[in-house]
Design an enzyme around this catalytic site. Structure first.
Site, PDB file in Angstrom:
ATOM      1  N   ARG A 106       0.813  -1.240   0.005  1.00 54.33           N
ATOM      2  CA  ARG A 106      -0.093   0.069  -0.165  1.00 54.33           C
ATOM      3  C   ARG A 106       0.796   1.247  -0.072  1.00 54.33           C
ATOM      4  NH1 ARG A 106      -4.436   1.084   4.599  1.00 54.33           N
ATOM      5  NH2 ARG A 106      -2.744   0.813   5.955  1.00 54.33           N
ATOM      6  N   THR A 110      -0.937   7.745  -0.757  1.00 53.89           N
ATOM      7  CA  THR A 110      -2.189   7.466  -1.816  1.00 53.89           C
ATOM      8  C   THR A 110      -3.098   6.423  -1.211  1.00 53.89           C
ATOM      9  OG1 THR A 110      -1.363   5.884  -3.237  1.00 53.89           O
ATOM     10  CG2 THR A 110      -1.123   8.149  -3.806  1.00 53.89           C
ATOM     11  N   ASP A 202      -0.704  -3.313  12.851  1.00 50.31           N
ATOM     12  CA  ASP A 202      -0.167  -3.698  11.566  1.00 50.31           C
ATOM     13  C   ASP A 202      -0.117  -5.200  11.563  1.00 50.31           C
ATOM     14  OD1 ASP A 202       1.691  -2.767   8.806  1.00 50.31           O
ATOM     15  OD2 ASP A 202       1.860  -5.006   9.643  1.00 50.31           O
ATOM     16  N   ASP A 205       3.100  -6.737  10.873  1.00 53.42           N
ATOM     17  CA  ASP A 205       4.399  -6.709  11.995  1.00 53.42           C
ATOM     18  C   ASP A 205       4.073  -7.147  13.119  1.00 53.42           C
ATOM     19  OD1 ASP A 205       5.866  -4.556  10.481  1.00 53.42           O
ATOM     20  OD2 ASP A 205       4.830  -2.821  11.262  1.00 53.42           O
TER      21      ASP A 205
HETATM   22  N1  URA Z   1      -3.263  -3.347   7.251  1.00 52.43           N
HETATM   23  C1  URA Z   1      -2.901  -3.617   8.731  1.00 52.43           C
HETATM   24  O1  URA Z   1      -2.115  -4.264   8.829  1.00 52.43           O
HETATM   25  N2  URA Z   1      -3.436  -2.895   9.605  1.00 52.43           N
HETATM   26  C2  URA Z   1      -4.709  -2.278   9.429  1.00 52.43           C
HETATM   27  O2  URA Z   1      -5.045  -1.691  10.493  1.00 52.43           O
HETATM   28  C3  URA Z   1      -4.805  -1.935   8.270  1.00 52.43           C
HETATM   29  C4  URA Z   1      -4.114  -2.532   7.044  1.00 52.43           C
END
Ligand code: URA
Length: 211
Positions: A106, A110, A202, A205
């Protein structure tokens, strides 16, 4: 209704495990273990309507016509990198499935998806595809991944995620109303960076211990 085909799996075990995964105090190892467990439970739900046929077998007691999967071929498509966390558990339940990978990251400015990898089984038109990505956030990556899966010929596609934001569900409903979404939770919404709230942070992560 924001999506004609949205299923929220409200099973107590799923909700319990999800709460522990959301908790900031949960370790990487704990998060990974729970993700594997929860993906088994979600896999159960995403395969609920797979067609059955009957096969004549003999139990130790007598002969019977017993239900067995019709043998429709499946393809799991992991949306990298976080999709791999859901993939392992689903694959444990459906070990004969073929596996494809779609790499999308991502763009943080943007929030649009940028493709860097695409490797799908060659006969996608003959397979039921299950796309897996823990987080349905803006829906941009998810919609782009389903575009690629459709371009490869698949017509029967399901989308499996752990958390969904209303924005992502709406985006998928506009782009792919034919693709059912199975999730453990429909969360409140997105923050200005496109993260799900309350969410779990995330997902990549959290499962890989990167930051
Ligand atoms: N991707 C993620 O890992 N966490 C989010 O909250 C949104 C997209």
């Amino acid at each position: 209704m924001i999506h004609p085909n949205l299923t929220v799996v409200d099973h107590p075990l799923v909700q319990h495990k999800l709460t522990i995964m959301r908790d900031l105090e949960t370790s990487t190892a704990g998060f990974r273990r729970l993700l594997r467990e929860i993906s088994l439970l979600l896999a159960y739900e995403v395969t609920r309507d797979l067609p059955l046929e009957t096969r004549k077998i003999r139990t130790p007691m007598e002969e019977m016509d017993a239900p067995i999967l019709e043998g429709k071929k499946l393809a799991l498509v992991s949306i990298l990198r976080a999709g791999n966390g859901l993939l392992d558990g689903v694959l444990e339940l459906i070990p004969a499935a073929r596996v494809g990978f779609v790499g999308l990251y991502r763009d943080e400015e943007t929030l649009q998806p940028v493709q860097y990898y695409n490797k799908l089984p060659s006969d996608m038109d003959a397979r039921t595809a299950i796309a897996v990505d823990p987080m349905l956030a803006t829906g941009n990556s998810s919609a782009a991944a389903v575009d690629l899966i459709k371009e490869a010929g698949a017509r029967d596609i399901r989308f499996l995620c752990l958390l969904a934001a209303p924005e992502g569900v709406k985006r998928m409903a506009e782009a792919h109303p034919d693709v059912p979404i199975i999730t453990a939770s429909l969360d409140r919404g997105l923050n200005e960076k496109g993260y799900i709230l309350p969410g779990l942070g995330d997902a990549g992560d959290r499962m890989f211990g990167t930051k």
